[in-house]
Design a protein around this motif. Structure first.
Motif, PDB file in Angstrom:
ATOM      1  N   LEU A 229       0.729  -1.265   0.025  1.00  0.00           N
ATOM      2  CA  LEU A 229      -0.168   0.008   0.155  1.00  0.00           C
ATOM      3  C   LEU A 229       1.146   1.150   0.188  1.00  0.00           C
ATOM      4  O   LEU A 229       0.518   2.184  -0.698  1.00  0.00           O
ATOM      5  N   ILE A 230       2.030   1.403   0.835  1.00  0.00           N
ATOM      6  CA  ILE A 230       2.992   2.404   0.931  1.00  0.00           C
ATOM      7  C   ILE A 230       3.678   2.581  -0.454  1.00  0.00           C
ATOM      8  O   ILE A 230       3.674   3.554  -1.029  1.00  0.00           O
ATOM      9  N   ASN A 231       3.952   1.477  -0.945  1.00  0.00           N
ATOM     10  CA  ASN A 231       4.537   1.395  -2.615  1.00  0.00           C
ATOM     11  C   ASN A 231       3.592   2.033  -3.528  1.00  0.00           C
ATOM     12  O   ASN A 231       4.065   2.875  -4.424  1.00  0.00           O
ATOM     13  N   GLU A 232       2.373   1.739  -3.278  1.00  0.00           N
ATOM     14  CA  GLU A 232       1.332   2.253  -4.422  1.00  0.00           C
ATOM     15  C   GLU A 232       1.185   3.810  -4.145  1.00  0.00           C
ATOM     16  O   GLU A 232       1.107   4.378  -5.185  1.00  0.00           O
ATOM     17  N   MET A 233       1.515   4.264  -2.955  1.00  0.00           N
ATOM     18  CA  MET A 233       1.005   5.662  -2.811  1.00  0.00           C
ATOM     19  C   MET A 233       2.196   6.369  -3.114  1.00  0.00           C
ATOM     20  O   MET A 233       2.136   7.258  -3.922  1.00  0.00           O
ATOM     21  N   LEU A 234       3.491   5.849  -2.857  1.00  0.00           N
ATOM     22  CA  LEU A 234       4.764   6.498  -3.473  1.00  0.00           C
ATOM     23  C   LEU A 234       4.808   6.545  -5.169  1.00  0.00           C
ATOM     24  O   LEU A 234       5.060   7.516  -5.608  1.00  0.00           O
ATOM     25  N   ARG A 235       4.127   5.396  -5.620  1.00  0.00           N
ATOM     26  CA  ARG A 235       4.149   5.415  -7.404  1.00  0.00           C
ATOM     27  C   ARG A 235       3.426   6.245  -7.838  1.00  0.00           C
ATOM     28  O   ARG A 235       3.736   6.800  -8.733  1.00  0.00           O
ATOM     29  N   ARG A 236       2.052   6.368  -7.335  1.00  0.00           N
ATOM     30  CA  ARG A 236       1.041   7.151  -7.720  1.00  0.00           C
ATOM     31  C   ARG A 236       1.149   8.737  -7.259  1.00  0.00           C
ATOM     32  O   ARG A 236       0.725   9.524  -8.010  1.00  0.00           O
ATOM     33  N   LEU A 237       1.600   8.998  -6.041  1.00  0.00           N
ATOM     34  CA  LEU A 237       1.187  10.196  -5.509  1.00  0.00           C
ATOM     35  C   LEU A 237       2.559  11.178  -5.379  1.00  0.00           C
ATOM     36  O   LEU A 237       2.454  12.602  -4.899  1.00  0.00           O
ATOM     37  N   VAL A 238       3.680  10.603  -5.338  1.00  0.00           N
ATOM     38  CA  VAL A 238       4.773  11.378  -4.943  1.00  0.00           C
ATOM     39  C   VAL A 238       5.212  12.148  -6.447  1.00  0.00           C
ATOM     40  O   VAL A 238       5.458  11.732  -7.500  1.00  0.00           O
ATOM     41  N   VAL A 239       5.419  13.421  -6.233  1.00  0.00           N
ATOM     42  CA  VAL A 239       6.060  14.407  -7.264  1.00  0.00           C
ATOM     43  C   VAL A 239       7.326  15.093  -6.659  1.00  0.00           C
ATOM     44  O   VAL A 239       7.602  15.059  -5.429  1.00  0.00           O
TER      45      VAL A 239
ATOM     46  N   LYS B   2      14.453  13.981   0.195  1.00  0.00           N
ATOM     47  CA  LYS B   2      14.653  15.357   0.963  1.00  0.00           C
ATOM     48  C   LYS B   2      15.167  16.263   0.046  1.00  0.00           C
ATOM     49  O   LYS B   2      14.858  17.181  -0.509  1.00  0.00           O
ATOM     50  N   ARG B   3      16.477  15.384  -0.769  1.00  0.00           N
ATOM     51  CA  ARG B   3      17.160  16.644  -1.594  1.00  0.00           C
ATOM     52  C   ARG B   3      16.515  16.962  -2.832  1.00  0.00           C
ATOM     53  O   ARG B   3      16.639  18.184  -3.363  1.00  0.00           O
ATOM     54  N   LEU B   4      15.759  15.684  -3.358  1.00  0.00           N
ATOM     55  CA  LEU B   4      14.811  16.276  -4.557  1.00  0.00           C
ATOM     56  C   LEU B   4      13.419  17.002  -4.178  1.00  0.00           C
ATOM     57  O   LEU B   4      12.792  17.037  -5.350  1.00  0.00           O
ATOM     58  N   ASP B   5      13.352  17.412  -3.096  1.00  0.00           N
ATOM     59  CA  ASP B   5      12.096  18.030  -2.468  1.00  0.00           C
ATOM     60  C   ASP B   5      10.853  17.108  -3.017  1.00  0.00           C
ATOM     61  O   ASP B   5       9.898  17.795  -3.475  1.00  0.00           O
ATOM     62  N   GLY B   6      10.993  15.997  -2.384  1.00  0.00           N
ATOM     63  CA  GLY B   6       9.678  15.117  -2.980  1.00  0.00           C
ATOM     64  C   GLY B   6       8.448  15.363  -2.052  1.00  0.00           C
ATOM     65  O   GLY B   6       8.951  15.441  -0.751  1.00  0.00           O
ATOM     66  N   ARG B   7       7.386  15.197  -2.319  1.00  0.00           N
ATOM     67  CA  ARG B   7       6.106  15.612  -1.782  1.00  0.00           C
ATOM     68  C   ARG B   7       5.041  14.692  -2.235  1.00  0.00           C
ATOM     69  O   ARG B   7       5.281  14.335  -3.418  1.00  0.00           O
TER      70      ARG B   7
END
Length: 270
Positions: free
Chosen positions: A184-194, A246-251
């Protein structure tokens, strides 16, 4: 397998109130539970459900649609069609979770705090159960994720593909709840992280190279069936990945997931 609902206990009068479709939905859920039906079992056809619950065709269709939206059944048409019970897809669960998280303040730090706790245990626990096919899939994923371009969108897609490595490990872990939480966490990172558009492509490349290097070490230790080595490497990987994000300013892109985005992905080998 078609279920005979005639033998199930009836509760007269329960459908004689408003929102009959909702009540029929609940009745069918109870019958699925009482009969301990598994994915692949078929529900009676529409006409039989109408007769069983003494409701209209439109009410039955509304109830079946509700169950389908919840991910409990799939409905097909034709002479041999009807409603078939399915395992609730991870994508649907993720969509409901994201609806909940939309109104919460969840940071990348929060997510990686959870990953630092979960991923090392998931990876170590998967080692004794990884098949040769899954070990080969880990190594193939590493080859796929080798940074070969400075094009930003391709680099981001490769970072998303890095998560497939973790899904392959998850598929081998025998703990269903731990596996579910990590997927579930992997799916969140895959779909929502910019990531910030101001980040130089070189930083993404460094992140990719770091991931490939540690993934290769993890795959080597997994093939050697060294669970403790895998645990140690995955812990270091989560620490390093957190710093890169953090360095890539991911959110997280705080938005609601649309049904059109829920097309099923190919799942890793299990």
């Amino acid at each position: 397998m078609t279920v005979d609902f005639e033998k199930m206990p009836k509760q007269p009068g329960r459908l004689k109130i408003q929102k009959r479709a909702d009540l029929v939905t609940e009745e069918i859920k109870q019958l699925i539970t009482q009969k301990n039906l598994l994915p692949g079992a078929k529900l009676p056809m529409e006409r039989e459900l109408q007769r069983l619950f003494s409701v209209s065709k439109s009410t039955i269709r509304e109830a079946l649609k509700s169950l389908e939206v919840q991910g409990l059944i799939t409905v097909s048409t034709g002479p041999t069609g009807g409603a078939t019970i399915i395992e609730v897809p991870l994508a649907r669960t993720f969509q409901l979770l994201q609806n909940y998280l939309f109104f919460k303040e969840v940071s990348m730090e929060d997510i990686y705090a959870a990953r630092r706790l979960l991923e090392p245990e998931l990876a170590a626990g998967s080692v004794p159960f990884l098949s040769d096919e899954q070990l080969d899939a880990l190594e193939h994923n590493i080859e796929t994720c080798q940074p070969t371009s400075q094009e930003p969108s391709l680099l981001v897609r490769q970072r998303q593909a890095d998560l497939d490595f973790h899904d392959i490990l998850a598929a081998a872990n025998p703990n269903p709840f731990l596996r579910f939480a990590c997927e579930l966490i992997n799916e969140m990172l895959r779909r929502l992280v910019v990531f910030s558009t101001q980040t130089p492509p070189e930083e993404h490349t460094k992140f990719g190279c770091a991931n490939v290097k540690i993934h290769a070490e993890i795959a080597k230790a997994a093939r050697a069936r060294d669970s403790e080595r895998v645990r140690t490497l995955m812990k270091a990987h989560m620490e390093e990945a957190s710093e890169y994000v953090k360095r890539l300013d991911g959110r997280l892109d705080g938005r609601l997931i649309l049904d059109s985005e829920m097309a099923p992905r190919l799942r890793p080998l299990s």
